[in-house]
Design an enzyme around this catalytic site. Structure first.
Site: not given
Ligand SMILES: C[S@@+](CC[C@H](N)C(=O)[O-])C[C@H]1O[C@@H](n2cnc3c(N)ncnc32)[C@H](O)[C@@H]1O
Length: 284
Positions: A18, A41, A99, A117, A142-143, A163
């Protein structure tokens, strides 16, 4: 999907990520032209450190807890720490910006943000949190697919944070393919890819595979907080930064050693290298 970021919010890995994202956003604001932020993500958006999950691990104490207790933090942390403090107007640390909340705070009315998300509950919470912010689009799904759908942005400048949770065995493959596709669509974007450091050989392979994509200039920034990587526990937080803003490397040369000192008990280390060197690179 078992991963929940609430257990880890504000930990040493989060603050490294961050703090660097905040520096990039600050750089983007040097020009008045609007920019776009895509967080593929996104997680919950912001975290209550008094919630059961955070309490259970207490990881934030060795992350944002240490940074806020630092009497003389480096100026490179200024905007990031100010954003954390703004979420805690009472003074005591209770809320931590993920983030999305960080990006929403550090951007302007003319900028645009998209948060993606997959987890239904986290997506719903994210949607509620940003319901009143017309700059923000919250997407469920899906991200990696969103990288295809949302790039390139009409603004033609901005930041993409990728992320993922690294839960899936093929996460690094998905990430590499996602980045390749994103670069085909938008080679001028700034891309920040977070990766966990658990075993050096795995990180080296991941970075070598990224380099094989032939990306634009790419900077690697890491902070490790303990020696002896066993492959299981998180030893460090790494970021591959494609198209880093001009002079980000100089800011990180000051910031990373300070983070390694503050976040570790004597065994902190940092790394700052060009995976793809900067020749002919101009400011985005
Ligand atoms: C490491 S965390 C993200 C933290 C956030 N970026 C932050 O810095 O505050 C990863 C996130 O990705 C989500 N996630 C998992 N697979 C995903 C996908 N294929 N597409 C989007 N989000 C996904 C999870 O539910 C989780 O909330």
């Amino acid at each position: 999907m078992n991963y929940r970021h609430s257990y880890h919010a504000g930990n040493f890995a989060d603050v490294v990520k961050h703090a660097i994202v905040a520096l990039i956003l600050t750089h983007l604001k040097r020009k008045d032209a609007p920019f776009f932020v895509l967080d593929s993500h996104a997680g919950l958006g912001a975290y209550d450190l008094a919630a059961t999950e955070s309490e259970k691990t207490g990881e934030w104490r060795d992350g944002i807890g240490r940074l806020l207790a630092e009497p003389n933090p480096p100026k490179e942390l200024g905007d990031y720490l100010a954003a954390v403090r703004r979420l805690n107007p009472e003074g005591d640390l209770r809320h931590y910006p993920g983030s999305p909340a960080l990006a929403a705070q550090l951007t302007r009315p003319q900028d645009r943000l998209a948060f993606v998300e997959l987890h239904p509950e986290d997506h719903a919470a994210l949607k509620r949190r940003f319901a009143g912010d017309r700059r923000v689009g919250v997407h469920h799904g899906d991200g990696y697919a969103a990288l295809k759908r949302l790039l390139p942005p009409p603004e033609r400048r901005g930041l993409v944070l990728i992320d993922p949770p690294y839960e899936a065995g093929d996460e690094t493959t998905q990430l590499r393919q996602g980045l390749a596709e994103a670069l085909r669509r938008w080679r001028g974007g700034i891309f920040v890819l977070w990766y966990p450091i658990k075993r050096r050989s795995v990180v080296d392979r991941f970075l070598a595979d990224l380099a094989m994509l032939g990306p634009p200039p790419t900077l690697v920034a890491e902070v490790t907080t303990r020696l002896g990587e066993d492959g299981d526990r998180l030893a460090g937080s790494g970021l591959a930064i494609v198209n880093p803003p001009w002079q980000l490397d100089q800011a990180l040369a000051v910031l990373l050693p300070r983070l390694a000192t503050i976040l570790a008990d004597g065994d902190g280390r940092h790394r700052l290298d060009w995976l793809v060197p900067e020749a002919n690179h101009s400011s985005v």
